[in-house]
Structure formats: C-alpha cells, structure tokens
Design an enzyme around this catalytic site. Structure first.
Site, PDB file in Angstrom:
ATOM      1  N   ARG A  15       0.836  -1.209   0.000  1.00  0.00           N
ATOM      2  CA  ARG A  15       0.000   0.000   0.000  1.00  0.00           C
ATOM      3  C   ARG A  15       0.875   1.266   0.000  1.00  0.00           C
ATOM      4  NH1 ARG A  15      -0.356   4.633   2.724  1.00  0.00           N
ATOM      5  NH2 ARG A  15       0.042   3.532   4.661  1.00  0.00           N
ATOM      6  N   ASP A  16       1.542   1.532   1.121  1.00  0.00           N
ATOM      7  CA  ASP A  16       2.348   2.754   1.214  1.00  0.00           C
ATOM      8  C   ASP A  16       3.458   2.701   0.168  1.00  0.00           C
ATOM      9  OD1 ASP A  16       3.444   5.122   2.127  1.00  0.00           O
ATOM     10  OD2 ASP A  16       3.457   4.541   4.225  1.00  0.00           O
ATOM     11  N   HIS A 207       5.766   4.485  12.593  1.00  0.00           N
ATOM     12  CA  HIS A 207       5.735   4.381  11.132  1.00  0.00           C
ATOM     13  C   HIS A 207       6.742   5.407  10.587  1.00  0.00           C
ATOM     14  CE1 HIS A 207       3.166   4.026   7.309  1.00  0.00           C
ATOM     15  NE2 HIS A 207       3.841   5.137   7.067  1.00  0.00           N
ATOM     16  N   HIS A 209       9.276   6.860   7.715  1.00  0.00           N
ATOM     17  CA  HIS A 209       9.866   6.923   6.372  1.00  0.00           C
ATOM     18  C   HIS A 209      11.347   7.243   6.562  1.00  0.00           C
ATOM     19  CE1 HIS A 209       6.232   6.592   3.804  1.00  0.00           C
ATOM     20  NE2 HIS A 209       5.658   6.821   4.965  1.00  0.00           N
ATOM     21  N   CYS A 240       4.585   9.043   0.267  1.00  0.00           N
ATOM     22  CA  CYS A 240       3.243   9.586   0.125  1.00  0.00           C
ATOM     23  C   CYS A 240       3.222  10.568  -1.036  1.00  0.00           C
ATOM     24  CB  CYS A 240       2.800  10.285   1.410  1.00  0.00           C
ATOM     25  SG  CYS A 240       1.195  11.083   1.227  1.00  0.00           S
ATOM     26  N   ASN A 249       9.208   3.936   3.102  1.00  0.00           N
ATOM     27  CA  ASN A 249       9.261   3.526   4.504  1.00  0.00           C
ATOM     28  C   ASN A 249      10.591   2.839   4.761  1.00  0.00           C
ATOM     29  OD1 ASN A 249       6.208   3.197   3.684  1.00  0.00           O
ATOM     30  ND2 ASN A 249       6.280   3.444   5.892  1.00  0.00           N
TER      31      ASN A 249
HETATM   32  P1  HMG Z   1     -12.350  14.932  -2.764  1.00  0.00           P
HETATM   33  O1  HMG Z   1     -12.020  15.270  -4.177  1.00  0.00           O
HETATM   34  O2  HMG Z   1     -12.461  16.032  -1.766  1.00  0.00           O
HETATM   35  O3  HMG Z   1     -13.608  13.959  -2.657  1.00  0.00           O
HETATM   36  O4  HMG Z   1     -11.249  13.908  -2.265  1.00  0.00           O
HETATM   37  P2  HMG Z   1     -15.092  14.027  -3.083  1.00  0.00           P
HETATM   38  O5  HMG Z   1     -15.864  13.339  -2.008  1.00  0.00           O
HETATM   39  O6  HMG Z   1     -15.457  15.422  -3.487  1.00  0.00           O
HETATM   40  O7  HMG Z   1     -15.094  13.090  -4.381  1.00  0.00           O
HETATM   41  C1  HMG Z   1     -14.462  13.441  -5.590  1.00  0.00           C
HETATM   42  C2  HMG Z   1     -14.532  12.268  -6.546  1.00  0.00           C
HETATM   43  O8  HMG Z   1     -13.814  11.137  -6.003  1.00  0.00           O
HETATM   44  C3  HMG Z   1     -15.939  11.755  -6.784  1.00  0.00           C
HETATM   45  O9  HMG Z   1     -15.951  11.216  -8.083  1.00  0.00           O
HETATM   46  C4  HMG Z   1     -16.080  10.620  -5.792  1.00  0.00           C
HETATM   47  O10 HMG Z   1     -17.036   9.671  -6.198  1.00  0.00           O
HETATM   48  C5  HMG Z   1     -14.707  10.028  -5.829  1.00  0.00           C
HETATM   49  P3  HMG Z   1     -16.527  12.062  -9.332  1.00  0.00           P
HETATM   50  O11 HMG Z   1     -17.936  12.433  -8.933  1.00  0.00           O
HETATM   51  O12 HMG Z   1     -15.628  13.272  -9.473  1.00  0.00           O
HETATM   52  O13 HMG Z   1     -16.409  11.086 -10.471  1.00  0.00           O
HETATM   53  N1  HMG Z   1     -14.346   9.346  -4.569  1.00  0.00           N
HETATM   54  C6  HMG Z   1     -13.952   8.058  -4.479  1.00  0.00           C
HETATM   55  N2  HMG Z   1     -13.774   7.104  -5.411  1.00  0.00           N
HETATM   56  C7  HMG Z   1     -13.384   5.893  -4.978  1.00  0.00           C
HETATM   57  N3  HMG Z   1     -13.130   5.603  -3.674  1.00  0.00           N
HETATM   58  C8  HMG Z   1     -13.295   6.532  -2.725  1.00  0.00           C
HETATM   59  C9  HMG Z   1     -13.729   7.821  -3.125  1.00  0.00           C
HETATM   60  N4  HMG Z   1     -13.980   8.956  -2.447  1.00  0.00           N
HETATM   61  C10 HMG Z   1     -14.370   9.867  -3.332  1.00  0.00           C
HETATM   62  N5  HMG Z   1     -13.037   6.229  -1.458  1.00  0.00           N
HETATM   63  C11 HMG Z   1     -10.587  12.000  -0.923  1.00  0.00           C
HETATM   64  C12 HMG Z   1     -11.281  13.371  -0.953  1.00  0.00           C
HETATM   65  C13 HMG Z   1     -10.429  11.637   0.527  1.00  0.00           C
HETATM   66  C14 HMG Z   1     -11.459  10.990  -1.654  1.00  0.00           C
HETATM   67  C15 HMG Z   1      -9.227  12.125  -1.649  1.00  0.00           C
HETATM   68  O14 HMG Z   1      -8.549  13.238  -1.122  1.00  0.00           O
HETATM   69  C16 HMG Z   1      -8.348  10.916  -1.515  1.00  0.00           C
HETATM   70  O15 HMG Z   1      -8.705   9.828  -1.989  1.00  0.00           O
HETATM   71  N6  HMG Z   1      -7.180  11.087  -0.878  1.00  0.00           N
HETATM   72  C17 HMG Z   1      -6.277   9.968  -0.628  1.00  0.00           C
HETATM   73  C18 HMG Z   1      -4.857  10.416  -0.669  1.00  0.00           C
HETATM   74  C19 HMG Z   1      -3.966   9.258  -0.326  1.00  0.00           C
HETATM   75  O16 HMG Z   1      -4.300   8.119  -0.538  1.00  0.00           O
HETATM   76  N7  HMG Z   1      -2.784   9.584   0.234  1.00  0.00           N
HETATM   77  C20 HMG Z   1      -1.841   8.573   0.619  1.00  0.00           C
HETATM   78  C21 HMG Z   1      -2.271   7.776   1.795  1.00  0.00           C
HETATM   79  S1  HMG Z   1      -1.907   8.559   3.362  1.00  0.00           S
HETATM   80  C22 HMG Z   1      -0.264   8.151   3.652  1.00  0.00           C
HETATM   81  O17 HMG Z   1       0.388   7.614   2.811  1.00  0.00           O
HETATM   82  C23 HMG Z   1       0.304   8.409   5.015  1.00  0.00           C
HETATM   83  C24 HMG Z   1       0.471   7.134   5.840  1.00  0.00           C
HETATM   84  O18 HMG Z   1       1.302   6.193   5.190  1.00  0.00           O
HETATM   85  C25 HMG Z   1       1.091   7.472   7.205  1.00  0.00           C
HETATM   86  C26 HMG Z   1       2.343   8.351   7.092  1.00  0.00           C
HETATM   87  O19 HMG Z   1       3.291   7.978   6.389  1.00  0.00           O
HETATM   88  O20 HMG Z   1       2.310   9.386   7.739  1.00  0.00           O
HETATM   89  C27 HMG Z   1      -0.887   6.472   6.097  1.00  0.00           C
HETATM   90 MG    MG Z   2       3.469   6.305   5.180  1.00  0.00          MG
END
Ligand code: HMG
Ligand code: MG
Length: 299
Positions: A15-16, A207, A209, A240, A249
C-alpha cells in the site's frame, strides 16, 4: 515499561510502498507480492487502499487485488479507507480490517485528503461506528508527527490530541507516522512518550519513512521507550504522493535484521523476506532500498 521481546511488524509495502511508485504494477504482480509476504511469517499485511483512484491511480485496482490474494488464516489484511465510499468498496470485497488516516498538521491533511483535521475526524466517526457494528477492526494513522512538508514544525501537543481522539473513537491501534522522515531519535522518543501518557503504549505503533536515513535509529529509540509494533515496507519502497520529497518507509528486511540481531522475535523468516524484497525490486526495475537485501545479494 514494556519488556516483551516480541515485535509485530505491519508490512505496508503493498500500500504505502506501491502508492508512490512510478511503475504501475499489474494487479497480478501485487497479488503475487502479498502472497509471497504472507509466506514469510508476517501477521499483518496492509494490502491496498480504497481511496479515490483520481488521487492515487497506482491503487485503482484495489478491489481486484483484495479479491485475488490468498487469505492465510491468522494473517490480517487491513486496507486504507478515506471515507464512507471507501468503506463500502472495502466491504464489498470482504475486508475485515480497515485503516483510517488523518494528520497532526492541518496543511498536510488538506493536501492529502482535502479536509481539515476536524472535518476528517467527523467524516471518520460514522465509518468507525459502522465498522464496529460490522465487526471490522479499525486502525488509525496520524501523519506528520515529527514534521510537515508544508507547515514545518508540528507541536507534539497536536500529535497527542489527534492520537487521543482516534483512540477514543475506537481505533484499536494508532500508528504514528513520520511521513517525510525528518525525525531524529530523541525527538521520536519524546513524541512517543508524550502520546503514551494519553494512549496506552500497547495501542501504539511507529511508522517511519527513511528520507533522512534516521528510521532505524528512530525505531530503536522507540523500542527502548516501549513500543512493540513497527510499520515497514519490504524493499523500502514508496512514500506519500502528497508529501513532496518523502521517500519510502524503512525497509522491512532492515528492521527484522536489527530486531533479530538484538535477540527480539518477529516470527518472520528473514531469508524469505529478503527474497520477496529482491523479487519486488526486480518487478519495479529498480534497486532495492534495503541495505540488508543489498548486502545479502552481494555475497
Ligand atoms: P475529494 O475530491 O475532496 O472527494 O477527495 P469528493 O468526495 O469530493 O469526491 C471526488 C470524486 O472522487 C468523486 O468522483 C467521488 O465519487 C470520488 P466524481 O464524482 O468526481 O467522479 N471518490 C472516491 N472514489 C473511490 N473511492 C473513494 C472515493 N472517495 C471519493 N473512497 C478523498 C477526498 C479523501 C477521496 C481524496 O482526497 C483521496 O482519496 N485522498 C487519498 C490520498 C492518499 O491516498 N494519500 C496517501 C495515503 S496517506 C499516507 O500515505 C500516510 C500514511 O502512510 C502514514 C504516514 O506515512 O504518515 C498512512
Ligand atoms: Mg506512510
């Protein structure tokens, strides 16, 4: 003080790791990776992410991947979920553990999930509620616990506040993420110490990186403080996409090598893990970021 000798690794490479790789791997390769990893003795393997495919195209095949993996009894396969839509998608394919995520920094949270910290927690509350009703376990991530790419310094009091809220909402474990890998051991230890005053150490994970090469040192400091759950990614892949400059990571192979060298147990077969990491880096056409795997391959 935690004196247990056993450390649980949460393998986040699929995933990450893969969410930030330039090479888009076919679902079949991701499935093969996870199936290899479940043969190493790992007990928790984060499988994929049901976020918006527009935001993270690398994991657009989440449903296919989750459906395709062999579910080994005793192994958990949490998936990342950003909102109710993600939860529905995850449940459609039978996920029984999810991970929700927010941050200690407002600026990062806005870039990563387009919401303030408060909004994100308000968004997660019904998801956690539904998960509880469905018997689904929920893990929580707090990002940017030792620094933010947009805001810079992050006060420890903000980390404590967010971690405490996620725990109170029902997350069984809170993973404290140094998203951009800027932390150093004394700071990491002090941050963990502060959080552990409000959330039991047994419910905390770290966690790191490895952007600045500090991850193993930070993990060691946190082990000394009492943490016994460590997130890592085989081959040290990823980062990320919404944290500029963040590298992967800490490599799982390097963590296991260190832990076993310290006489701690993980239940993981290091040789099989090294083989999985070497296989993954070949699939990605890049050198492994694991020093242990590099040393092993040089023999
Ligand atoms: P948004 O644009 O504000 O969302 O994004 P929305 O609700 O307005 O939806 C926009 C569009 O996305 C719509 O589609 C929704 O249907 C669709 P459209 O009408 O335009 O065709 N949509 C989805 N589709 C599939 N699955 C869903 C979903 N939700 C909405 N779940 C949102 C808000 C949260 C969705 C977006 O910002 C997002 O997906 N962000 C994820 C970013 C991400 O994955 N970042 C990496 C993970 S975090 C990380 O790595 C840190 C971690 O490892 C810890 C660390 O290292 O610190 C965990
Ligand atoms: Mg991470």
């Amino acid at each position: 003080m935690n004196t247990s000798n056993h450390v649980r690794l949460v393998e986040v490479g699929a995933r990450d790791g893969l969410q930030n790789e330039k090479t888009l791997l076919p679902a079949a390769v991701k499935i093969a990776l996870i199936d290899r990893l479940s043969g190493t003795g790992l007990s928790t393997i984060e499988a994929t992410s049901f976020v918006s495919p527009k935001w993270v195209p690398q994991l657009a095949d989440a449903a296919e991947v989750f459906r395709g993996i062999r579910k080994v009894p005793g192994v958990s396969y949490p998936v990342l979920v950003p909102n109710a839509q993600g939860y529905t998608r995850a449940r459609e394919v039978g996920a029984s553990e999810i991970a929700i995520f927010t941050a200690a920094s407002e600026a990062f949270n806005r870039k990563n999930i387009n919401a303030s910290i408060d909004e994100s927690i308000t968004r997660f509350a019904p998801v956690i509620e539904q998960a509880r009703a469905d018997g689904v376990k929920v893990r929580g991530y707090v990002s940017t616990v030792l620094g933010c790419p947009y805001q810079g310094e992050v006060p420890t009091s903000d980390v404590v506040r967010v971690a405490k809220r996620l725990h109170a909402l029902g997350c069984y474990e809170i993973s404290l993420g140094d998203t951009i890998g800027v932390g150093t051991p004394a700071k990491a230890r002090a941050m963990l110490h502060a959080v552990a005053r409000e959330v039991p150490m047994s419910a905390l994970a770290v966690h790191f990186h490895d952007t600045y090469g500090q991850a193993l040192a930070n993990i060691l400091a946190c082990l000394e403080e009492g943490v016994r759950v460590v997130d890592s990614a085989v081959s040290g892949t990823g980062g990320c996409p919404y944290a500029k400059g963040a590298t992967g990571n800490v490599a799982s192979e390097d963590v296991v090598y260190m832990l076993h060298g310290m006489g701690m147990t993980t239940g993981i077969d290091l040789d099989l893990l090294i083989a999985s990491g070497a296989w993954l880096s070949a699939q990605l056409h890049k050198d492994t970021a694991s020093r242990v795997t590099r040393a092993h391959l040089a023999h």
